[in-house]
Motif scaffolding. Sequence first.
Motif, short mmCIF file in Angstrom:
data_model
loop_
_atom_site.label_atom_id
_atom_site.label_comp_id
_atom_site.label_asym_id
_atom_site.label_seq_id
_atom_site.Cartn_x
_atom_site.Cartn_y
_atom_site.Cartn_z
N UNK A 1 -4.42 5.09 -15.30
CA UNK A 1 -3.89 4.60 -16.59
C UNK A 1 -2.49 4.69 -16.69
N UNK A 2 -1.68 5.77 -16.10
CA UNK A 2 -0.45 5.80 -16.50
C UNK A 2 0.52 5.02 -15.41
N UNK A 3 0.17 4.86 -14.10
CA UNK A 3 0.92 3.82 -13.32
C UNK A 3 0.51 2.75 -12.76
N UNK A 4 -1.01 2.73 -12.87
CA UNK A 4 -1.81 1.75 -12.04
C UNK A 4 -2.76 2.35 -11.04
N UNK A 5 -2.24 3.29 -10.46
CA UNK A 5 -3.06 4.12 -9.48
C UNK A 5 -3.32 3.35 -7.82
N UNK A 6 -4.11 4.11 -7.43
CA UNK A 6 -4.36 3.33 -6.13
C UNK A 6 -4.56 1.89 -6.25
N UNK A 7 -5.09 1.41 -7.36
CA UNK A 7 -5.50 -0.12 -7.45
C UNK A 7 -4.23 -0.81 -7.12
N UNK A 8 -2.94 -0.27 -7.75
CA UNK A 8 -1.95 -0.93 -7.76
C UNK A 8 -1.25 -1.28 -6.40
N UNK A 9 -1.88 -0.84 -5.22
CA UNK A 9 -1.33 -1.02 -4.09
C UNK A 9 -1.31 -2.63 -3.83
N UNK A 10 -2.30 -3.14 -4.43
CA UNK A 10 -2.45 -4.47 -4.11
C UNK A 10 -1.34 -5.30 -4.85
N UNK A 11 -0.36 -4.69 -5.71
CA UNK A 11 0.80 -5.51 -6.20
C UNK A 11 2.00 -5.52 -5.02
N UNK A 12 1.82 -4.65 -3.81
CA UNK A 12 2.88 -4.47 -3.01
C UNK A 12 2.53 -5.75 -1.79
N UNK A 13 2.54 -6.77 -2.12
CA UNK A 13 2.11 -7.94 -1.24
C UNK A 13 3.10 -7.89 -0.07
N UNK A 14 4.10 -7.33 0.02
CA UNK A 14 4.99 -7.15 1.38
C UNK A 14 4.35 -6.27 2.17
N UNK A 15 3.76 -5.04 1.55
CA UNK A 15 3.38 -3.95 2.32
C UNK A 15 1.79 -4.14 2.69
N UNK A 16 1.11 -4.84 1.72
CA UNK A 16 -0.53 -5.10 1.85
C UNK A 16 -0.96 -6.35 1.73
N UNK A 17 -2.14 -6.58 1.79
CA UNK A 17 -2.46 -7.98 1.63
C UNK A 17 -2.55 -8.16 0.01
N UNK A 18 -2.39 -9.78 -0.19
CA UNK A 18 -2.60 -10.14 -1.58
C UNK A 18 -3.93 -9.71 -2.27
N UNK A 19 -4.11 -9.81 -3.55
CA UNK A 19 -5.35 -9.46 -4.02
C UNK A 19 -6.36 -10.50 -3.57
N UNK A 20 -5.96 -11.95 -3.42
CA UNK A 20 -6.97 -12.63 -3.04
C UNK A 20 -7.45 -12.57 -1.46
N UNK A 21 -6.54 -11.99 -0.84
CA UNK A 21 -6.95 -11.55 0.72
C UNK A 21 -7.83 -10.67 0.86
N UNK A 22 -7.53 -9.63 -0.22
CA UNK A 22 -8.34 -8.32 -0.09
C UNK A 22 -9.88 -8.78 -0.55
N UNK A 23 -9.69 -9.57 -1.62
CA UNK A 23 -11.29 -10.03 -2.12
C UNK A 23 -12.17 -10.63 -0.87
N UNK A 24 -11.28 -11.60 -0.11
CA UNK A 24 -11.98 -12.49 0.69
C UNK A 24 -12.33 -11.55 2.11
N UNK A 25 -11.79 -10.24 2.16
CA UNK A 25 -11.93 -9.54 3.35
C UNK A 25 -12.97 -8.50 2.92
N UNK A 26 -13.37 -8.36 1.60
CA UNK A 26 -14.40 -7.22 1.31
C UNK A 26 -15.78 -8.14 0.80
N UNK A 27 -15.52 -9.18 0.17
CA UNK A 27 -16.85 -9.94 -0.59
C UNK A 27 -17.03 -10.80 -0.03
#
Length: 268
Positions: A87-113
């Motif tokens: 709630x205060x900073x976005x938490x672990x879920x906000x790692x998806x904002x770091x597209x340079x460090x991790x996959x994009x949100x779309x890529x993550x969804x495609x990999x999981x679902x």
Amino acid sequence: MEKLKVAIHKLTSCSGCQLAFLNQGSGLLTLIQYVDICHFIEGGIDNPDMPVDIAFVEGSISTPHDLERLKKVRENSKLLVTIGACATSGGVQALRNLTGLYRSAADMKAAVYASPDFIATLDNCEPVSSAVKVDYELWGCPVSTQQMGRFLSQLLLGAEPMLEKEKLCMQCKRQQTVCVMVTKQAPCLGSVTRTGCGAMCPSYGKACYSCYGPSEQPNCRSLSNRLQGLGMVDHDIAHRFAQFHSNAPVFRKEIDHWESNTAEGENK
């Protein structure tokens, strides 16, 4: 004295911070003498649109539904208090904002679902304060029962809550905890992290990884340079800050700096 009406709401999160209420044990029986809990799904009370004096919100804004619900919560509450890293900073879920460090949100969804088109998420994950006014923030992953108890006690007494902001290193010194960075060359983030956890990890000889988020006026670059001196490469330094509070501006700035150094090195 009329009881304060309280609601505990959950957005995208693990529900761990809500346990700060339930884990009070017998203290919860004392608390309900002074507050009327009007909505708390974790505790079996479902009344999300009830107007209240204080709304506690756990979780980040990760979906369109989160954003819609949050606006209603703000309308129905006199005070809104965020609890926990999500709630205060976005938490672990906000790692998806770091597209340079991790996959994009779309890529993550495609990999999981199997059918990612059915998953409604926002491109970025944001803290509650990015969308509505927040009156108080309780940092931590998760917040503690003691932390919640102090905050509620101060409010009930009519006092302005005093929130933790000083650096974790100060608590280590008061507890006479040996510095793990000095003695073990451990990559400790205590010098840029706010206290509140009781310096739990250093007291067991482990490096702090900032579950309570950035402290007041943290010097992240100085710490990063020290981590580099301990032998950490740029990418590892970026990852050290990219944990519970990667979306906090001071940590995000540090992540972007060291990750850009990594990219420049790879392009040479």
